[in-house]
Design a protein around this motif. Structure first.
Motif, mmCIF file in Angstrom:
data_model
loop_
_atom_site.group_PDB
_atom_site.id
_atom_site.type_symbol
_atom_site.label_atom_id
_atom_site.label_comp_id
_atom_site.label_asym_id
_atom_site.label_seq_id
_atom_site.Cartn_x
_atom_site.Cartn_y
_atom_site.Cartn_z
ATOM 1 N N LYS A 226 0.837 -1.200 0.000
ATOM 2 C CA LYS A 226 0.000 0.000 0.000
ATOM 3 C C LYS A 226 0.876 1.255 0.000
ATOM 4 O O LYS A 226 0.635 2.196 -0.768
ATOM 5 C CB LYS A 226 -0.920 0.002 1.219
ATOM 6 C CG LYS A 226 -1.878 1.194 1.303
ATOM 7 C CD LYS A 226 -2.819 1.037 2.506
ATOM 8 C CE LYS A 226 -3.848 2.161 2.572
ATOM 9 N NZ LYS A 226 -3.231 3.472 2.885
ATOM 10 N N ILE A 227 1.892 1.266 0.842
ATOM 11 C CA ILE A 227 2.791 2.419 0.925
ATOM 12 C C ILE A 227 3.539 2.607 -0.391
ATOM 13 O O ILE A 227 3.640 3.728 -0.916
ATOM 14 C CB ILE A 227 3.787 2.241 2.087
ATOM 15 C CG1 ILE A 227 3.049 2.327 3.427
ATOM 16 C CG2 ILE A 227 4.896 3.298 2.023
ATOM 17 C CD1 ILE A 227 3.878 1.900 4.616
ATOM 18 N N LEU A 228 4.057 1.514 -0.949
ATOM 19 C CA LEU A 228 4.815 1.616 -2.192
ATOM 20 C C LEU A 228 3.947 2.097 -3.349
ATOM 21 O O LEU A 228 4.367 2.935 -4.152
ATOM 22 C CB LEU A 228 5.440 0.263 -2.544
ATOM 23 C CG LEU A 228 6.553 -0.228 -1.613
ATOM 24 C CD1 LEU A 228 7.066 -1.589 -2.068
ATOM 25 C CD2 LEU A 228 7.712 0.773 -1.559
ATOM 26 N N PRO A 233 3.543 5.932 -8.363
ATOM 27 C CA PRO A 233 2.357 5.794 -9.231
ATOM 28 C C PRO A 233 2.492 4.714 -10.298
ATOM 29 O O PRO A 233 1.521 4.011 -10.599
ATOM 30 C CB PRO A 233 2.236 7.187 -9.855
ATOM 31 C CG PRO A 233 2.861 8.106 -8.857
ATOM 32 C CD PRO A 233 4.002 7.336 -8.275
ATOM 33 N N ASP A 234 3.686 4.561 -10.878
ATOM 34 C CA ASP A 234 3.867 3.539 -11.914
ATOM 35 C C ASP A 234 3.661 2.138 -11.361
ATOM 36 O O ASP A 234 3.166 1.247 -12.058
ATOM 37 C CB ASP A 234 5.262 3.643 -12.538
ATOM 38 C CG ASP A 234 5.355 4.804 -13.531
ATOM 39 O OD1 ASP A 234 4.337 5.116 -14.167
ATOM 40 O OD2 ASP A 234 6.441 5.395 -13.659
ATOM 41 N N LEU A 235 4.038 1.915 -10.111
ATOM 42 C CA LEU A 235 3.801 0.614 -9.489
ATOM 43 C C LEU A 235 2.314 0.416 -9.252
ATOM 44 O O LEU A 235 1.779 -0.690 -9.475
ATOM 45 C CB LEU A 235 4.560 0.513 -8.168
ATOM 46 C CG LEU A 235 4.330 -0.781 -7.365
ATOM 47 C CD1 LEU A 235 4.769 -2.001 -8.163
ATOM 48 C CD2 LEU A 235 5.057 -0.727 -6.026
ATOM 49 N N ASP A 237 -0.077 1.546 -11.032
ATOM 50 C CA ASP A 237 -0.686 1.219 -12.325
ATOM 51 C C ASP A 237 -0.494 -0.254 -12.668
ATOM 52 O O ASP A 237 -1.415 -0.923 -13.149
ATOM 53 C CB ASP A 237 -0.061 2.089 -13.434
ATOM 54 C CG ASP A 237 -0.431 3.550 -13.307
ATOM 55 O OD1 ASP A 237 -1.405 3.855 -12.585
ATOM 56 O OD2 ASP A 237 0.251 4.391 -13.904
ATOM 57 N N VAL A 238 0.718 -0.776 -12.400
ATOM 58 C CA VAL A 238 1.005 -2.185 -12.694
ATOM 59 C C VAL A 238 0.145 -3.093 -11.818
ATOM 60 O O VAL A 238 -0.401 -4.086 -12.290
ATOM 61 C CB VAL A 238 2.501 -2.485 -12.461
ATOM 62 C CG1 VAL A 238 2.771 -3.993 -12.623
ATOM 63 C CG2 VAL A 238 3.367 -1.706 -13.442
ATOM 64 N N LEU A 239 0.009 -2.740 -10.556
ATOM 65 C CA LEU A 239 -0.786 -3.561 -9.632
ATOM 66 C C LEU A 239 -2.263 -3.553 -10.019
ATOM 67 O O LEU A 239 -2.950 -4.575 -9.900
ATOM 68 C CB LEU A 239 -0.613 -3.037 -8.203
ATOM 69 C CG LEU A 239 0.759 -3.241 -7.575
ATOM 70 C CD1 LEU A 239 0.880 -2.479 -6.253
ATOM 71 C CD2 LEU A 239 1.042 -4.721 -7.357
ATOM 72 N N GLU A 240 -2.740 -2.427 -10.485
ATOM 73 C CA GLU A 240 -4.144 -2.334 -10.911
ATOM 74 C C GLU A 240 -4.402 -3.147 -12.161
ATOM 75 O O GLU A 240 -5.512 -3.631 -12.381
ATOM 76 C CB GLU A 240 -4.523 -0.869 -11.128
ATOM 77 C CG GLU A 240 -4.635 -0.078 -9.835
ATOM 78 C CD GLU A 240 -4.946 1.392 -10.062
ATOM 79 O OE1 GLU A 240 -4.840 1.840 -11.227
ATOM 80 O OE2 GLU A 240 -5.277 2.086 -9.078
ATOM 81 N N ASP A 241 -3.382 -3.294 -13.017
ATOM 82 C CA ASP A 241 -3.526 -4.061 -14.246
ATOM 83 C C ASP A 241 -3.308 -5.547 -14.044
ATOM 84 O O ASP A 241 -3.534 -6.347 -14.948
ATOM 85 C CB ASP A 241 -2.534 -3.566 -15.302
ATOM 86 C CG ASP A 241 -2.867 -2.149 -15.771
ATOM 87 O OD1 ASP A 241 -4.024 -1.710 -15.594
ATOM 88 O OD2 ASP A 241 -1.950 -1.478 -16.307
#
Length: 242
Positions: A226-228, A233-235, A237-241
């Protein structure tokens, strides 16, 4: 930060605080996400076993490790070790990882640092007992003309795993050949991590994020991700995808 797409994440804490386990879990997550990473040691020594990119076999470490592991090793040897790890960290962060990033499809890369400047304060406090000293990398510890500062090597985000002494001792395995060594370290130095932030430069203190290491592994991992994702933001985006 030389490369705004390369993030260094530090993991600090006493023996049995869960630091190493959480590095491994984050490593597994990054592998799954196909995000380039390297794991390095940022304080103390490194194994010099050549088992992964962040621990290459080195003649320097082959010669130095026996001196560091002997009883009564000198502060000079430990300062040289700290300096060497710092120089290696800079090379991996500023040269190796950017090249790995170029060759990947990822937008970001990570340097995972096992122990960092908070652990460096332990050397200072034990050897000289100087309250508030922040010169963690003595100018005379490395090659002539080369200078290392805490600012040069401090991770962008520094997780400090904190647990009470009783919890840490209960996590020890009495069948471990290093049981007594680890028990002594926990007894004598585990509390040092609680105020280690007071011994680093003021401009770096906001990078330190305290983690309650008595929580479950799942809770800690969820908190770290959550903190990372909030800070990178780029991370997110990757986690959401994913």
């Amino acid at each position: 930060m030389k490369n705004p797409k390369v993030f260094s994440i530090g993991f600090e804490g006493s023996h049995r605080s869960g630091k190493g386990t959480n590095i491994e879990l984050l490593k597994n997550k990054l592998e799954k996400l196909k995000i380039p990473f390297i794991i390095v040691r940022g304080s103390g020594t490194r194994p010099n076993e050549g088992e992964h990119i962040g621990d290459p076999i080195s003649d320097w470490w082959t010669k130095k490790l026996p001196l560091l592991r002997r009883e009564g090793s000198s502060i000079k040897d430990w300062n040289e070790s700290s300096y060497r790890l710092a120089r290696e960290l800079i090379v991996f962060r500023d040269r190796v990882l950017p090249n790995m990033l170029k060759e990947s499809s990822s937008k970001i890369a990570f340097l995972l640092v096992d122990r960092s400047i908070l652990s460096e304060t332990m050397i200072t406090r034990e050897s000289e007992n100087e309250t508030g000293r922040i010169n963690l990398y003595p100018d005379n510890a490395g090659e002539k003309g080369k200078v290392i500062t805490a600012e040069m090597v401090c991770p962008d985000i520094l997780f400090n795993f904190i647990a009470d002494k009783e919890t840490l001792l209960l996590r020890l395995d009495k069948s471990d050949p290093k049981y007594e060594f680890r028990r002594k370290l926990i007894e004598e130095k585990s509390d040092w991590y609680k105020d280690a932030k007071d011994f680093i430069p003021n401009n770096l203190k906001d990078r330190v994020i305290e983690i309650n290491a008595t929580k479950t592994l799942e809770e800690i991992q969820e908190e770290i991700m959550k903190i990372l994702s909030e800070k990178i933001p780029d991370l997110k985006d990757v986690l959401e995808d994913e």
